[in-house]
Design an enzyme around this catalytic site. Structure first.
Site, PDB file in Angstrom:
ATOM      1  N   SER A 284       0.860  -1.190   0.000  1.00 23.10           N
ATOM      2  CA  SER A 284       0.000   0.000   0.000  1.00 23.10           C
ATOM      3  C   SER A 284       0.891   1.233   0.000  1.00 23.10           C
ATOM      4  CB  SER A 284      -0.871   0.018   1.256  1.00 23.10           C
ATOM      5  OG  SER A 284      -0.108   0.427   2.383  1.00 23.10           O
ATOM      6  N   ASP A 285       0.312   2.387  -0.265  1.00 27.23           N
ATOM      7  CA  ASP A 285       1.047   3.619  -0.006  1.00 27.23           C
ATOM      8  C   ASP A 285       0.917   3.933   1.492  1.00 27.23           C
ATOM      9  OD1 ASP A 285       2.579   5.862  -0.250  1.00 27.23           O
ATOM     10  OD2 ASP A 285       1.555   6.618  -2.024  1.00 27.23           O
ATOM     11  N   TYR A 286       1.593   4.969   1.910  1.00 30.68           N
ATOM     12  CA  TYR A 286       1.711   5.323   3.328  1.00 30.68           C
ATOM     13  C   TYR A 286       0.334   5.468   3.984  1.00 30.68           C
ATOM     14  CZ  TYR A 286       4.530   7.438   7.099  1.00 30.68           C
ATOM     15  OH  TYR A 286       5.192   7.709   8.262  1.00 30.68           O
ATOM     16  N   THR A 287      -0.022   4.551   4.821  1.00 28.60           N
ATOM     17  CA  THR A 287      -1.331   4.520   5.522  1.00 28.60           C
ATOM     18  C   THR A 287      -2.536   4.581   4.581  1.00 28.60           C
ATOM     19  OG1 THR A 287      -1.350   6.915   5.959  1.00 28.60           O
ATOM     20  CG2 THR A 287      -0.452   5.524   7.702  1.00 28.60           C
TER      21      THR A 287
END
Ligand code: BGC
Length: 758
Positions: A284-287
């Site tokens: 995933s991307d950051y959070t």
């Protein structure tokens, strides 16, 4: 040497092989044996990616108690940590303190070089030099792996046609054909042929998908587009990177068809795995998993389940997987097999890196000194920078400058190390970069240079505050604007020529740096206007991460060299070009608009049923009342100190059959007074087809070096696939009919030929 073998290797001998392996993925006996040993919790732990902080945190969260979590078997990878000793420590915890001793993936964002920072990617793409781009990626991998990193969050291959979006700086611009070549070159550079080689690392294609089409150019915003547009214009670079072997994909923040990418099954499974055959892992991307709560997709348990069921394998920082997946398995919302499959993909990546054989292979403390910031690396950075510059205008042939000239060097970016590296260069040290002032002195020690700042980058303190989050980039002087200007005019008094280094600070473009007004800030505009009033020749060295609106500046009697954010060797490379040691050869890879109202803007636009008239105004046509449709600077545009002439365009056949290639040849002559490189470009127009065709779209290019007076015949091959497009059923087809081709030095190329596909 101590026995540092992971414990699980010791149990391999007794493990039984050959268990059911999901779908197409090739079974790796070591991985399958390990999976058999793992509890559900341990498998979920592998899906967790944390950052202990210290690097750039692009979300509001940083991971806590990382060491304890590793010991508990709750971590599959880390990012934002570097240095062989630190990485060794982290691996030691993972290998020696956990039940199964599984080593960690160590990620990082190495977007345009590790410590040897190359130009920002949009600049680098302006070289149109795929060997060079591959070499920069190779050097980035060598340096990063020397410092312990084995997994890179690059290449960023998002097509971007909206320069308000700050992250246009991180990619290769607007075009899917060029973007695909760049994507392949970068994957080759990072991974090369063998991931077990200690100087290679895993490449991550990002941000999957369509992130560059965020509405209004506002970062993280909604995207929405037709499937045919996706397939023809936005997806090709991701696919090219995957076909080139990229082992990992990062999902994007935005939604696609109303479902955030991180939880979008159509995107992550139906398309990516089933259609394209991708076998690596998706992070995933950051959070971005947690952010699906704000998107309106449910609570943390719901969005985590949605994501893993969609095909997301690893959760960056948010810990939604870690904290909710077991519950979802217990409640029958996620199957254990889904988790096993995600875990398998991450273990396979570790296996391919050779981490199971030697978890410390990236922890050789002798390597940093040997491999990082070497003279050869810096030489490449200088070459990359000078090849990235694009000459927009050379008023009265002011350029190149004499090395003994009296130069007034002015502008807020002329003596600023802090702004040379550009956006997303957290691993680089701005203080090691060569400022423009230093570079001019290095290359022309006999030039007489007087420096004055002349203006602030912007006088707006609240804007400056937002730009300065990662450090001082936009510093507002104590001195008044009038005093700064007076100093610049004073410096200009005795000068033969004025060089003004102006434009954007590093962090005026990049992530979360969208702008609605993409012109040069007013403080600098005033400086430029006043400088031109001196009557002296003025050269603007224009720095930016994105296309800017420079209508006013282009009209002034100035020369303009676009230098992006050039990287660690900035000043030396700028001086090489200003003094003519290198003849500029870069060409734009994103269109420069006249004003923000023209956005989105790109060369491969379609005709409408009511094309704008070429002559006098007519009502009811597709046009604006207050500006032409044509951009200020076209895709592919860029000048040289010399001139090039194109003649004798020919096609090898006037008729071809399906599946056949065709050769296009043209004679290019250097008609000016300097040796130089020209980027020869080929554009295609499919005259009639079942989906409205672009008027012209890039399908080939070649960099050709020509001595003054020299002519070369350049042959470009259109492959059968170059005539294809995704039709209404999303089949990749070439339809019979007439094609036009245009060849020249930019996307307005006028030399034309035709052929027919039978
Ligand atoms: C960016 C990614 C980056 C990640 C980790 C995010 O905010 O969108 O490109 O890889 O942070 O640093």
């Amino acid at each position: 040497m101590k026995n540092t073998l992971p414990k699980f290797l010791l149990v391999l001998a007794i493990a039984s092989f050959g268990s059911a392996v999901a779908q197409k993925q090739q079974a790796i006996p070591e991985v399958e044996a390990l999976l058999k040993k793992m509890t559900l919790e341990e498998k979920i732990g592998q899906l967790n990616l944390l950052t202990p902080g210290g690097g750039v945190a692009t979300g509001s969260v940083v991971s806590k108690n990382v060491e304890e979590k590793i010991k508990a078997g709750n971590v599959g990878g880390l990012f934002g940590v570097s240095g062989p000793d630190k990485i060794r420590q982290a691996q030691e915890i993972a290998v020696k303190k956990t039940r199964l001793g599984i080593p960690l993936l160590i990620g990082s964002d190495i977007i345009h070089g590790y410590k040897t920072t190359f130009p920002t990617p949009l600049g680098l793409s302006s070289s149109w030099d795929m060997n060079l781009i591959e070499q920069t990626a190779q050097i980035a991998a060598k340096e990063a792996t020397a410092d312990g990193i084995n997994w890179n969050f690059s290449p960023m291959v998002d097509i971007a046609r909206d320069p308000r979006w700050g992250r246009i700086a991180e990619g290769a611009g607007e075009d899917p054909y060029l973007g695909s070549q760049v994507a392949k070159a970068m994957v080759r550079g990072y991974q090369q042929k063998d991931l077990t080689n200690e100087a290679t690392m895993i490449a991550t294609v990002k941000h999957f998908a369509l992130y560059g089409a965020s509405e209004g150019g506002r970062d993280y915003n909604t995207t929405d587009m037709s499937r045919v547009r996706m397939f023809n214009e936005y997806l090709p670079p991701y696919k090219a990177a995957i076909d080139a072997g990229a082992e990992s994909v990062m999902s994007s923040f935005n939604d696609v068809d109303g479902v955030p990418a991180s939880g979008n099954k159509w995107l992550l499974t139906d398309l990516l795995r089933d259609k394209w055959g991708f076998e690596g892992f998706v992070v995933s991307d950051y959070t971005s998993v947690n952010e699906m709560i704000a998107h309106g997709m449910g609570d943390l348990q719901a969005v985590s389940a949605l994501s893993i069921n969609a095909g997301l394998d690893m959760d960056m920082v948010g810990e939604g997987f870690l904290t909710t997946l077991k519950k979802s398995v217990d409640e029958g919302k996620v199957s254990e097999e889904t988790i096993t499959q995600a875990c398998r993909r991450i273990l396979v990546a570790k296996y391919k890196l050779g981490l199971f054989k030697d978890p410390y292979k990236y922890s050789d403390s002798k390597r940093p000194k040997r491999d990082i910031l070497t003279d050869a690396n810096k030489k490449l950075a200088r070459e990359a920078a000078r090849k990235s510059f694009v000459l927009f205008k050379n008023e009265n042939n002011t350029l190149p400058l004499s090395k003994t000239a009296k130069i007034a060097l002015v502008g807020p970016l002329a003596d600023s190390k802090n702004n040379m590296l550009g956006t997303w260069a957290p691993t680089g040290d701005p203080q090691l970069s060569v400022s423009i002032l230093e570079g001019l002195k290095n290359v022309a020690p006999n030039a007489r240079i007087t420096y004055a700042k002349g203006a602030n980058i912007s006088n707006d303190t609240s804007f400056a505050k937002k730009v300065n989050v990662f450090g001082p980039r936009l510093e507002i002087s104590e001195e008044s604007a009038e005093a700064l200007l007076a100093e610049a005019l004073k410096a200009a008094e005795n000068a033969d020529v004025i060089v003004a280094v102006v434009g954007e600070a590093s962090e005026m473009s990049g992530e979360a740096a969208s702008r609605t007004d993409i012109s040069i800030p007013e403080s600098q505009k005033v400086l430029i206007r006043e400088l031109t009033k001196t009557g002296k020749p003025v050269v603007l060295a224009l720095m930016s991460g994105r296309p800017l609106v420079i209508m006013e500046e282009l009209d002034l009697p100035v020369s303009i060299l676009q230098i992006w954010h050039p990287g660690i060797e900035a000043g030396n490379a700028v001086a090489d070009v200003l003094f003519g040691d290198y003849n500029p050869s870069g060409k734009l890879t994103a269109t420069w608009p006249r004003n923000v109202g023209q956005i989105p803007i790109y060369h491969s636009e379609k005709n409408t049923g009511r094309p704008a008239p070429s002559e006098a105004f007519e009502k009811f046509k597709s046009q604006y009342l207050d500006a032409p449709n044509a951009p200020l600077l076209a895709f592919g545009f860029g000048m040289s100190y010399t001139t090039f002439d194109y003649k004798n365009l020919q096609v090898s056949k006037k008729e071809i059959a399906q599946g056949e290639a065709i050769e296009v040849s043209v004679d290019v002559t250097n008609t000016g007074a300097y040796d130089g490189t020209e980027i020869v470009q080929l554009y295609l127009h499919d005259v009639v087809r079942s989906l409205t065709p672009p008027m012209r779209t890039l399908k080939g290019f070649e960099n050709v070096f020509l001595k003054k007076g020299e002519t070369k015949t350049v042959v470009l091959t259109l492959q059968a696939d170059d005539l294809k497009f995704y039709n209404g059923s999303l089949d990749f087809v070439a339809e019979a009919g007439d094609f036009e081709i245009f060849v020249g030095g930019d996307s307005n190329a006028s030399l034309k030929e035709t052929f027919t596909l039978n």
